[in-house]
Scaffold this motif. Structure first.
Motif, PDB file in Angstrom:
ATOM      1  N   ARG A  18       0.814  -1.218   0.000  1.00 28.04           N
ATOM      2  CA  ARG A  18       0.000   0.000   0.000  1.00 28.04           C
ATOM      3  C   ARG A  18       0.850   1.272   0.000  1.00 28.04           C
ATOM      4  O   ARG A  18       0.618   2.187  -0.803  1.00 28.04           O
ATOM      5  CB  ARG A  18      -0.920   0.009   1.227  1.00 28.04           C
ATOM      6  N   ASP A  19       1.827   1.367   0.896  1.00 28.81           N
ATOM      7  CA  ASP A  19       2.621   2.584   0.978  1.00 28.81           C
ATOM      8  C   ASP A  19       3.424   2.820  -0.297  1.00 28.81           C
ATOM      9  O   ASP A  19       3.629   3.968  -0.702  1.00 28.81           O
ATOM     10  CB  ASP A  19       3.563   2.530   2.184  1.00 28.81           C
ATOM     11  N   TYR A  20       3.865   1.746  -0.924  1.00 29.61           N
ATOM     12  CA  TYR A  20       4.585   1.948  -2.176  1.00 29.61           C
ATOM     13  C   TYR A  20       3.634   2.438  -3.264  1.00 29.61           C
ATOM     14  O   TYR A  20       4.016   3.276  -4.087  1.00 29.61           O
ATOM     15  CB  TYR A  20       5.282   0.667  -2.637  1.00 29.61           C
ATOM     16  N   ARG A  21       2.397   1.936  -3.283  1.00 31.48           N
ATOM     17  CA  ARG A  21       1.427   2.426  -4.269  1.00 31.48           C
ATOM     18  C   ARG A  21       1.203   3.927  -4.099  1.00 31.48           C
ATOM     19  O   ARG A  21       1.118   4.674  -5.083  1.00 31.48           O
ATOM     20  CB  ARG A  21       0.100   1.681  -4.135  1.00 31.48           C
ATOM     21  N   LEU A  22       1.095   4.375  -2.856  1.00 33.41           N
ATOM     22  CA  LEU A  22       0.900   5.805  -2.600  1.00 33.41           C
ATOM     23  C   LEU A  22       2.129   6.608  -3.049  1.00 33.41           C
ATOM     24  O   LEU A  22       1.990   7.660  -3.695  1.00 33.41           O
ATOM     25  CB  LEU A  22       0.623   6.044  -1.116  1.00 33.41           C
ATOM     26  N   LEU A  23       3.306   6.114  -2.697  1.00 30.63           N
ATOM     27  CA  LEU A  23       4.532   6.792  -3.119  1.00 30.63           C
ATOM     28  C   LEU A  23       4.627   6.839  -4.640  1.00 30.63           C
ATOM     29  O   LEU A  23       4.978   7.867  -5.228  1.00 30.63           O
ATOM     30  CB  LEU A  23       5.749   6.058  -2.552  1.00 30.63           C
ATOM     31  N   PHE A  24       4.310   5.722  -5.269  1.00 29.96           N
ATOM     32  CA  PHE A  24       4.383   5.620  -6.720  1.00 29.96           C
ATOM     33  C   PHE A  24       3.446   6.642  -7.375  1.00 29.96           C
ATOM     34  O   PHE A  24       3.820   7.328  -8.333  1.00 29.96           O
ATOM     35  CB  PHE A  24       4.008   4.203  -7.135  1.00 29.96           C
ATOM     36  N   ALA A  25       2.232   6.748  -6.839  1.00 28.39           N
ATOM     37  CA  ALA A  25       1.267   7.701  -7.396  1.00 28.39           C
ATOM     38  C   ALA A  25       1.715   9.140  -7.173  1.00 28.39           C
ATOM     39  O   ALA A  25       1.657   9.978  -8.089  1.00 28.39           O
ATOM     40  CB  ALA A  25      -0.108   7.472  -6.764  1.00 28.39           C
ATOM     41  N   ALA A  26       2.178   9.449  -5.956  1.00 26.36           N
ATOM     42  CA  ALA A  26       2.601  10.813  -5.645  1.00 26.36           C
ATOM     43  C   ALA A  26       3.799  11.230  -6.484  1.00 26.36           C
ATOM     44  O   ALA A  26       3.832  12.335  -7.048  1.00 26.36           O
ATOM     45  CB  ALA A  26       2.930  10.937  -4.155  1.00 26.36           C
ATOM     46  N   VAL A  27       4.784  10.349  -6.580  1.00 27.95           N
ATOM     47  CA  VAL A  27       5.969  10.664  -7.367  1.00 27.95           C
ATOM     48  C   VAL A  27       5.608  10.820  -8.837  1.00 27.95           C
ATOM     49  O   VAL A  27       6.099  11.723  -9.528  1.00 27.95           O
ATOM     50  CB  VAL A  27       7.044   9.573  -7.185  1.00 27.95           C
ATOM     51  N   PHE A  80      15.689  12.363  10.668  1.00 29.66           N
ATOM     52  CA  PHE A  80      14.291  12.655  10.972  1.00 29.66           C
ATOM     53  C   PHE A  80      13.347  11.765  10.169  1.00 29.66           C
ATOM     54  O   PHE A  80      13.770  10.986   9.322  1.00 29.66           O
ATOM     55  CB  PHE A  80      13.997  14.142  10.700  1.00 29.66           C
ATOM     56  N   SER A  81      12.069  11.914  10.437  1.00 26.09           N
ATOM     57  CA  SER A  81      11.034  11.108   9.793  1.00 26.09           C
ATOM     58  C   SER A  81      11.020  11.341   8.286  1.00 26.09           C
ATOM     59  O   SER A  81      10.819  12.463   7.815  1.00 26.09           O
ATOM     60  CB  SER A  81       9.669  11.446  10.379  1.00 26.09           C
ATOM     61  N   LYS A  82      11.228  10.270   7.535  1.00 24.45           N
ATOM     62  CA  LYS A  82      11.203  10.372   6.075  1.00 24.45           C
ATOM     63  C   LYS A  82       9.818  10.785   5.590  1.00 24.45           C
ATOM     64  O   LYS A  82       9.675  11.578   4.661  1.00 24.45           O
ATOM     65  CB  LYS A  82      11.591   9.037   5.435  1.00 24.45           C
ATOM     66  N   ARG A  83       8.800  10.255   6.224  1.00 23.51           N
ATOM     67  CA  ARG A  83       7.426  10.556   5.828  1.00 23.51           C
ATOM     68  C   ARG A  83       7.134  12.048   5.961  1.00 23.51           C
ATOM     69  O   ARG A  83       6.555  12.679   5.061  1.00 23.51           O
ATOM     70  CB  ARG A  83       6.453   9.751   6.690  1.00 23.51           C
ATOM     71  N   TYR A 188       1.272  19.295  -8.279  1.00 27.71           N
ATOM     72  CA  TYR A 188       1.950  19.244  -6.984  1.00 27.71           C
ATOM     73  C   TYR A 188       0.964  19.226  -5.821  1.00 27.71           C
ATOM     74  O   TYR A 188       1.224  18.611  -4.782  1.00 27.71           O
ATOM     75  CB  TYR A 188       2.915  20.418  -6.842  1.00 27.71           C
ATOM     76  N   THR A 189      -0.165  19.883  -5.996  1.00 27.28           N
ATOM     77  CA  THR A 189      -1.177  19.873  -4.931  1.00 27.28           C
ATOM     78  C   THR A 189      -1.763  18.468  -4.754  1.00 27.28           C
ATOM     79  O   THR A 189      -1.926  17.987  -3.620  1.00 27.28           O
ATOM     80  CB  THR A 189      -2.300  20.868  -5.261  1.00 27.28           C
ATOM     81  N   VAL A 190      -2.059  17.788  -5.845  1.00 23.15           N
ATOM     82  CA  VAL A 190      -2.584  16.424  -5.769  1.00 23.15           C
ATOM     83  C   VAL A 190      -1.547  15.486  -5.150  1.00 23.15           C
ATOM     84  O   VAL A 190      -1.865  14.644  -4.301  1.00 23.15           O
ATOM     85  CB  VAL A 190      -3.012  15.924  -7.163  1.00 23.15           C
ATOM     86  N   ALA A 191      -0.277  15.628  -5.552  1.00 24.63           N
ATOM     87  CA  ALA A 191       0.782  14.791  -4.990  1.00 24.63           C
ATOM     88  C   ALA A 191       0.904  15.008  -3.484  1.00 24.63           C
ATOM     89  O   ALA A 191       1.099  14.052  -2.713  1.00 24.63           O
ATOM     90  CB  ALA A 191       2.107  15.089  -5.680  1.00 24.63           C
ATOM     91  N   PHE A 192       0.790  16.245  -3.048  1.00 22.29           N
ATOM     92  CA  PHE A 192       0.846  16.560  -1.615  1.00 22.29           C
ATOM     93  C   PHE A 192      -0.289  15.874  -0.853  1.00 22.29           C
ATOM     94  O   PHE A 192      -0.073  15.272   0.213  1.00 22.29           O
ATOM     95  CB  PHE A 192       0.760  18.077  -1.428  1.00 22.29           C
ATOM     96  N   PHE A 197      -1.577  10.378   3.169  1.00 20.98           N
ATOM     97  CA  PHE A 197      -2.146   9.070   3.514  1.00 20.98           C
ATOM     98  C   PHE A 197      -1.083   7.997   3.741  1.00 20.98           C
ATOM     99  O   PHE A 197      -1.424   6.839   3.980  1.00 20.98           O
ATOM    100  CB  PHE A 197      -3.110   8.622   2.408  1.00 20.98           C
ATOM    101  N   LEU A 198       0.198   8.349   3.661  1.00 20.35           N
ATOM    102  CA  LEU A 198       1.247   7.375   3.972  1.00 20.35           C
ATOM    103  C   LEU A 198       1.124   6.921   5.418  1.00 20.35           C
ATOM    104  O   LEU A 198       0.810   7.718   6.311  1.00 20.35           O
ATOM    105  CB  LEU A 198       2.633   7.985   3.734  1.00 20.35           C
ATOM    106  N   SER A 199       1.365   5.651   5.678  1.00 22.04           N
ATOM    107  CA  SER A 199       1.158   5.068   7.007  1.00 22.04           C
ATOM    108  C   SER A 199       2.057   5.715   8.047  1.00 22.04           C
ATOM    109  O   SER A 199       3.229   6.002   7.792  1.00 22.04           O
ATOM    110  CB  SER A 199       1.437   3.565   6.980  1.00 22.04           C
ATOM    111  N   ARG A 200       1.497   5.893   9.243  1.00 20.67           N
ATOM    112  CA  ARG A 200       2.266   6.395  10.377  1.00 20.67           C
ATOM    113  C   ARG A 200       2.822   5.217  11.160  1.00 20.67           C
ATOM    114  O   ARG A 200       2.410   4.935  12.275  1.00 20.67           O
ATOM    115  CB  ARG A 200       1.384   7.243  11.294  1.00 20.67           C
ATOM    116  N   ARG A 201       3.764   4.512  10.561  1.00 19.50           N
ATOM    117  CA  ARG A 201       4.361   3.368  11.239  1.00 19.50           C
ATOM    118  C   ARG A 201       5.471   3.858  12.157  1.00 19.50           C
ATOM    119  O   ARG A 201       6.294   4.677  11.783  1.00 19.50           O
ATOM    120  CB  ARG A 201       4.938   2.382  10.224  1.00 19.50           C
TER     121      ARG A 201
END
Length: 422
Positions: A18-27, A80-83, A188-192, A197-201
């Motif tokens: 899931r987190d990679y899908r979100l990263l992939f879409a944002a990038v 620091f936190s990458k997220r 850029y607004t959509v990517a932001f 929604f990236l997980s807070r692990r």
């Protein structure tokens, strides 16, 4: 199951996370916006000041932003936190590009506004990509990193150097740069929003404990010592910086003017030329990521980057659009293949707690001469014919590649660290 299907499954397996899908879409959306900005920036500058010198000055801003903050970006990513870094950068860039769009729409934009926006975009990348490179090995298992780098390697040229510039050229050609700026801001607004929604692990979001921290300067020195002490890494970075000095300026600054001199519809033609480069990069990335890495992975990578510039000679001597498109496709394919291997090496051979610093040093060294290349391209074109500059940019890197392979002792490094044993 056939080997072709197995290769396809291997190449898309990271998308199951899931987190990679979100990263992939944002990038992907961010890269698309950056691709549109490539065209918007060029023709916004030409509309304000029709001069290669002005374009050199403004285009230098993005590279300068990367250069100034690249070292700091890696230290921050390892501390620091990458997220949070990823979210902050995306949000800040969205705000800046929205301001540029508003200025352009109201007709109040000036040359320095475009330069500042380019600088800010470069600075954001200096913080984003070390954090992204460090975040990725925590999200995916090691055996999926090659596929992930291949997917990103295909995404970046397809959208950033392909669809983005092509659409940007069409939009700017049909309307005016302000409409393109609106598309950039929206991207850029959509990517932001997606990165929110990236997980807070806990193991991903926790910064380094205070008792475990050294000074930021100490962290930086440790990263530099690691790079200098790793021969293959050092010489790859030296070669990369030389490559940037030779080819970056001609492609970013001189190609638009070469296009304008040879073709009537300069905006759309320039966009399609960049699209050919991008499509080639996507094909090269996907092919490499779907196969096993070559046993001589460093040799293959350097050969791709060095030999891949030879088709630039055709850009200098050919007036045919088809020949120029084919040449840039080949350059893109070779570049993309090498980048996929390079990203995988950094994530698999570099210690996890140092990936951010090494990635930032990669940025720093690779772009050390990029602002210089962009800055001198315009003045150089007043002394040397542009076609001659492209011929030299095509034939010089292969010679430097041979030096890097020998001085970096790449074959010994490959024999001592076979990737199939990792």
């Amino acid at each position: 199951m056939t080997e072709k299907k197995l290769n396809l499954l291997r190449s898309i397996r990271p998308l199951a996370t899931r987190d990679y899908r979100l990263l992939f879409a944002a990038v992907g959306i961010e890269v698309f916006g950056t691709g549109v900005w490539t065209i918007v920036m060029v023709f916004q500058v030409i509309a304000l000041n029709d001069s290669p010198l002005a374009l050199s000055a403004v285009a230098t801003g993005m590279s300068l932003g990367l250069f100034v903050f690249s070292m700091l970006g890696g230290v921050i990513a390892d501390r620091f936190s990458k997220r949070r870094i990823i979210i902050t950068v995306q949000g800040g860039t969205a705000a800046i590009m929205s301001a540029v769009a508003a200025l352009s729409l109201t007709g109040t934009i000036e040359l320095w506004h475009v330069a500042v926006a380019s600088f800010a975009m470069g600075a954001g990348s200096a913080f984003f990509y070390p954090a992204y490179s460090s975040y990725l090995p925590q999200v995916l298992p090691p055996e999926q990193l090659l596929a992930a780098n291949g997917l990103e390697g295909a995404l970046r040229p397809t959208l950033g150097q392909g669809l983005g510039p092509a659409l940007g050229g069409i939009v700017v050609g049909l309307f005016f740069p302000a409409i393109g700026a609106v598309i950039v801001a929206a991207s850029y607004t959509v990517a932001f929003i997606i990165t929110l929604f990236l997980s807070r692990r806990e193991h991903l979001d926790e910064p380094v404990a205070p008792e475990d921290r050294t000074s930021m300067w100490g962290d930086l020195r440790a990263g530099i010592r690691y790079v200098v002490g790793t021969r293959w890494l050092l010489w790859t970075l030296i070669f990369g910086s030389s490559l940037a000095l030779i080819i970056q300026g001609p492609i970013e600054v001189l190609l638009p003017f070469l296009t304008r001199d040879r073709f009537e519809d300069a905006e759309a033609t320039f966009g399609f030329l960049l699209a050919a480069f991008g499509i080639g990069g996507a094909v090269g990335s996907l092919v490499v990521s779907s196969l096993r890495l070559p046993r001589r992975y460093l040799t293959f990578m350097i050969a791709c980057w060095g030999g891949g510039t030879l088709p630039l000679v055709a850009i200098g001597i050919a007036d045919s659009l088809i020949v120029m498109l084919a040449a840039l496709f080949i350059v893109g394919a070779a570049t993309g293949a090498g980048v996929v291997i390079w990203g995988t090496l950094l994530q698999r051979l570099v210690p996890l707690d140092m990936i951010g610093r090494v990635a930032s040093l990669d940025f720093f060294v690779s772009i050390a001469f990029m602002p210089v290349s962009i800055a001198i391209a315009g003045p150089l074109s007043l002394l040397v014919p542009v076609p001659v500059i492209f011929v030299v940019a095509g034939v010089l890197p292969p010679l430097l590649a041979v030096i890097a392979l020998t001085a970096g002792r790449m074959r010994q490094a490959e024999a001592g660290r076979p990737l199939d044993a990792l």
